[in-house]
Design an enzyme around this catalytic site. Structure first.
Site, PDB file in Angstrom:
ATOM      1  N   CYS A   1       0.849  -1.372   0.049  1.00 49.69           N
ATOM      2  CA  CYS A   1       0.034   0.111  -0.045  1.00 49.69           C
ATOM      3  C   CYS A   1       0.920   1.243   0.103  1.00 49.69           C
ATOM      4  O   CYS A   1       0.505   2.245  -0.550  1.00 49.69           O
ATOM      5  CB  CYS A   1      -0.915  -0.025   1.101  1.00 49.69           C
ATOM      6  SG  CYS A   1      -2.072  -1.518   1.131  1.00 49.69           S
TER       7      CYS A   1
ATOM      8  N   HIS B   1      -3.836   6.806   3.402  1.00 46.85           N
ATOM      9  CA  HIS B   1      -4.088   5.423   2.656  1.00 46.85           C
ATOM     10  C   HIS B   1      -5.418   5.143   2.861  1.00 46.85           C
ATOM     11  O   HIS B   1      -5.806   5.250   4.161  1.00 46.85           O
ATOM     12  CB  HIS B   1      -3.139   4.372   3.243  1.00 46.85           C
ATOM     13  CG  HIS B   1      -3.486   3.089   2.700  1.00 46.85           C
ATOM     14  ND1 HIS B   1      -3.914   2.849   1.312  1.00 46.85           N
ATOM     15  CD2 HIS B   1      -3.730   1.895   3.253  1.00 46.85           C
ATOM     16  CE1 HIS B   1      -4.214   1.484   1.249  1.00 46.85           C
ATOM     17  NE2 HIS B   1      -4.127   0.821   2.191  1.00 46.85           N
TER      18      HIS B   1
ATOM     19  N   ASN C   1     -10.207  -0.402  -0.673  1.00 51.65           N
ATOM     20  CA  ASN C   1      -8.861  -0.430  -0.494  1.00 51.65           C
ATOM     21  C   ASN C   1      -8.101  -0.313  -1.905  1.00 51.65           C
ATOM     22  O   ASN C   1      -8.102  -1.627  -2.352  1.00 51.65           O
ATOM     23  CB  ASN C   1      -8.364  -1.260   0.528  1.00 51.65           C
ATOM     24  CG  ASN C   1      -6.967  -1.154   0.688  1.00 51.65           C
ATOM     25  OD1 ASN C   1      -5.855  -0.633   0.024  1.00 51.65           O
ATOM     26  ND2 ASN C   1      -6.508  -1.827   1.850  1.00 51.65           N
TER      27      ASN C   1
END
Ligand code: ACO
Length: 323
Positions: free
Chosen positions: A109, A250, A280
Site C-alpha cells: 500500500c 491511505h 482499498n
C-alpha cells in the site's frame, strides 16, 4: 515538487449489495466496520497497463510534459500484468517514453509513497529531472471472493504523479519517511506462487495464490504504524500538526483513518476520505484521493499536505508536501 497528478479506475463497480448476494455479509456491517460502499473492479480483459496509461497521461498533461520529457518511470504495484518484465517497462512502451529508465517498487500500500521518496532521492543524485511515479493495482486478481474478511475490502485503480525539481514558489516535497517490519509478514500475505512455492494446480486449488489476512491484528498494526509515520513526517518537515492544511491518508478503512487523525490531533474536516467509493486500492489509494481532492477544490497550490500509508510487509511511509 509534484507537478501533476492523474487517476483512473476501471468502469466496473462491485457494490456491497452485490457482495451480499454471494457472501454471508451485509451492507450495514461493511459500512459500519470499514466505511466502504463500493469498489471498481477491472474486467478480465482490462490490463493494469491499460488504466495506468490513462492515469499517467493525465498526470503528464497536468504537469505539462510529454513522454519524451520523462527521465524515469517508477511503478509501485503488487499486481503487475505479468511476472517478468516489470510493470514499469510495459508502461514505458505504452507511453513511448523511450528516454526513460523504468523499474517497479514492491512495497504494497505505501508503494507509491516509497516511489515518491525514491524519485526525490534520485533527483537529488542528479539521475533525473522529470520522473513519473505510478501506483496502480488490479487487486481483484489476487482477492479470494469467497473470503468475507478480505473480499469486501479491495478494489482496482491507478494513480500517477510527475515529479519535477522544486520551483521558486516554494512548492516542494518537504520530508519523506519509510519503514518496514518483515517479522509480521504472515499477517497479510500471499503464501504461494513465488519462487519458494511456485504455482501448481494444488496450490491454486488451496487458494494459496490469493491474499490471506488476519484482519484484527492488521488493524491494530495499521493504527500504530500510521500514527508513528504521521509523527515522523511532522518531525522531519519541522512543522506542527496545526500547520497541516490537508491530510490524505491511505484509504484502507475509515476507522483506521479516524484513529490516525485523532492521534495526530488533526480534525477530520482536514482529512480526505474516499474509501466509500473505491475501497482499498493499495498503492493507487493516495493518488486517487489526491486527484479527487484537487477536482473538488479541497487541495490547492501552496497547501501543507500530509500523505501517510501502511501495508503488507509490514511497510509504512509518510511524505509532507507543500502543494
Ligand atoms: N461481514 C460480516 N461479518 C464479518 C465480516 C463481513 N464481511 N468479516 C468478518 N466478520 C465477522 C467476523 O467473523 C467476526 O465474527 P465473530 O465475532 O462471530 O467471530 C466479527 O465480524 C468481527 O470480526 P473482526 O475481524 O474482529 O472484525 P473487525 O471489526 O476487525 O473488521 C476488518 C474486520 C474490516 C477486516 C478489519 O479488521 C480491518 O479493516 N482490518 C484491517 C484491514 C486492512 O486495512 N488491511 C489492509 C491494510 S494493508 C493494505 O492496505 C494492503
Amino acid at each position: 515538487m509534484i507537478a501533476g497528478v492523474g487517476a483512473a479506475v476501471p468502469a466496473g463497480i462491485l457494490t456491497n449489495a452485490d457482495l451480499e448476494k454471494t457472501l454471508d455479509t451485509s451492507d450495514a456491517w461493511i459500512v459500519e466496520r470499514t466505511g466502504i460502499r463500493q469498489r471498481h473492479i477491472a474486467a478480465p480483459t482490462e490490463t493494469l497497463t491499460s488504466y495506468s496509461l490513462v492515469a499517467a497521461q493525465q498526470a503528464m498533461a497536468r504537469a505539462g510534459v510529454t513522454a519524451k520529457d520523462l527521465d524515469g518511470i517508477i511503478f509501485a504495484t503488487v499486481t503487475p500484468d505479468r511476472r517478468l518484465p516489470s510493470a514499469a517497462c510495459d508502461l514505458q512502451a505504452a507511453l513511448g517514453a523511450d528516454r526513460a529508465w523504468a523499474f517497479d517498487v514492491v512495497a504494497a500500500c505505501p508503494g507509491w509513497l516509497f516511489g515518491i521518496s525514491v524519485a526525490e532521492g534520485l533527483m537529488r543524485a542528479a539521475l533525473g529531472d522529470t520522473i513519473l511515479v505510478v501506483g496502480a493495482e488490479k487487486l481483484s486478481s489476487i482477492t479470494d471472493y469467497t473470503d468475507r474478511g478480505t473480499a469486501i475490502l479491495f478494489g482496482d485503480g491507478a494513480g500517477a504523479a510527475v515529479l519535477k525539481r522544486a520551483t521558486d514558489d516554494g512548492r516542494a516535497i518537504l520530508s519523506t519517511y519509510m519503514g518496514a517490519d518483515g517479522n509480521l509478514a504472515s499477517l497479510l500475505h500471499i503464501p504461494g506462487g513465488g519462487s519458494a512455492e511456485p504455482l501448481t494446480e494444488a496450490l491454486v486449488h488451496e487458494k494459496r495464490h490469493l491474499i490471506q489476512m488476519a484482519g484484527r491484528e492488521v488493524f491494530k498494526a495499521a493504527v500504530l504504524a500510521m500514527s508513528r509515520s504521521t509523527d515522523a513526517a511532522i518531525d522531519r518537515a519541522g512543522i506542527t500538526a496545526d500547520d497541516i492544511d490537508i491530510m490524505i491518508p491511505h484509504q484502507a478503512n475509515l476507522r483506521i483513518i479516524e484513529a490516525t487523525a485523532k492521534h495526530a490531533e488533526i480534525s477530520m474536516n482536514k482529512v480526505m476520505v474516499n474509501v466509500d467509493r473505491y475501497g482499498n486500492t493499495s498503492s493507487a489509494s493516495i493518488p486517487l484521493a489526491i486527484a479527487q481532492a484537487e477536482a473538488e477544490g479541497r487541495l490547492k497550490p501552496g497547501m501543507m499536505t500530509m500523505l501517510v500509508s501502511f501495508g503488507a510487509g509490514f511497510t509504512w511511509a509518510s511524505v509532507v508536501v507543500r502543494w
